[in-house]
Design an enzyme around this catalytic site. Structure first.
Site, mmCIF file in Angstrom:
data_model
loop_
_atom_site.group_PDB
_atom_site.id
_atom_site.type_symbol
_atom_site.label_atom_id
_atom_site.label_comp_id
_atom_site.label_asym_id
_atom_site.label_seq_id
_atom_site.Cartn_x
_atom_site.Cartn_y
_atom_site.Cartn_z
ATOM 1 N N ASP A 1 -6.072 1.700 -7.255
ATOM 2 C CA ASP A 1 -5.554 0.233 -7.311
ATOM 3 C C ASP A 1 -4.392 0.210 -6.274
ATOM 4 O O ASP A 1 -3.590 1.072 -6.184
ATOM 5 C CB ASP A 1 -4.790 0.208 -8.751
ATOM 6 C CG ASP A 1 -5.940 0.456 -9.797
ATOM 7 O OD1 ASP A 1 -7.170 0.086 -9.779
ATOM 8 O OD2 ASP A 1 -5.501 1.001 -10.927
ATOM 9 N N ASP B 1 -6.310 6.935 -3.216
ATOM 10 C CA ASP B 1 -5.900 6.079 -4.664
ATOM 11 C C ASP B 1 -7.039 4.798 -4.688
ATOM 12 O O ASP B 1 -7.421 4.556 -3.884
ATOM 13 C CB ASP B 1 -4.672 5.644 -4.375
ATOM 14 C CG ASP B 1 -4.018 4.851 -5.303
ATOM 15 O OD1 ASP B 1 -4.140 5.124 -6.662
ATOM 16 O OD2 ASP B 1 -3.663 3.757 -5.249
HETATM 17 MG MG LIG Z 1 -2.067 2.373 -6.186
#
Ligand SMILES: [Mg+2]
Ligand SMILES: [Zn+2]
Length: 196
Positions: free
Chosen positions: A13, A11
């Site tokens: 952010d 992932d």
């Molecule tokens: Mg995230």
């Protein structure tokens, strides 16, 4: 060779960089602690590194695809300074209740759907049983599990908040840990056991 078929999906952010809620300005890109060390360890162990990100801000009209690409250029530059080149970046610009018509769809690539992971697996000819997903939200974990990977929740970004909710989880990570470096150690240990 098996080693060519392995990847770690990350992932973005809250896992690689600070999660500033719809972060888009390249000058706001800030790498989290231990990310470079974790990525380096994974690459030394022949894992591809592929970023898998929901960017519904495109559909919501907060920013354009072009701006997302700019942000990713900045991310690649920052990682390169630390000696890391990621193998791929995949993102979903969709959100079904968005404002920008062409992206306001109920897609198969927005996590927790596994669409982006499946696409990357196809592009890189990966063996998903030997791949891992790492993220700071349970929807990352879910996408990884749906794709047939082992999934890790990191307690960076929104991870600690997610953990507070764990009684409500319908699916569970294979491992929960503090940061990407520790996740990398677990991945290497787990895949070694898988290979022997
Ligand atoms: Mg995230
Ligand atoms: Zn999508």
């Amino acid at each position: 060779m098996i080693r060519n078929k392995r990847a770690v999906f990350l992932d973005r952010d809250g896992t690689i960089n600070e999660d500033l809620d719809y972060v888009i300005d390249p000058s706001h890109f800030k790498l989290l602690d231990k990310v470079l060390d974790g990525m380096r360890l994974l690459q030394q162990n022949y894992f591809k590194i592929i970023v898998i990100s929901n960017q519904s801000g495109v559909s919501r009209g907060y920013f354009t695809i072009h701006q997302v690409d700019n942000f990713h250029r900045k991310m690649r530059d920052e990682l390169k300074k630390g000696g890391i080149e990621v193998d791929g970046i995949y993102f979903c610009p969709h959100y079904k209740n968005g404002k920008v018509k062409e992206y306001a769809i109920d897609c198969l690539c927005r996590k927790p759907n596994p669409g982006l992971i499946l696409q990357a697996a196809n592009d890189f000819q990966l063996d998903l049983k030997r791949c891992f997903m790492v993220g700071d939200k349970i929807l990352d974990v879910e996408a990884g599990i749906k794709a047939g990977c082992k999934s890790i929740l990191v307690l960076t970004g929104k991870g600690k908040e997610e953990l507070k909710n764990r009684k409500a989880w319908e699916i569970h990570p294979h491992y929960i840990t503090r940061d990407l470096l520790d996740a990398a150690y677990w991945i290497i240990k787990t895949s070694y056991n898988q290979d022997v």
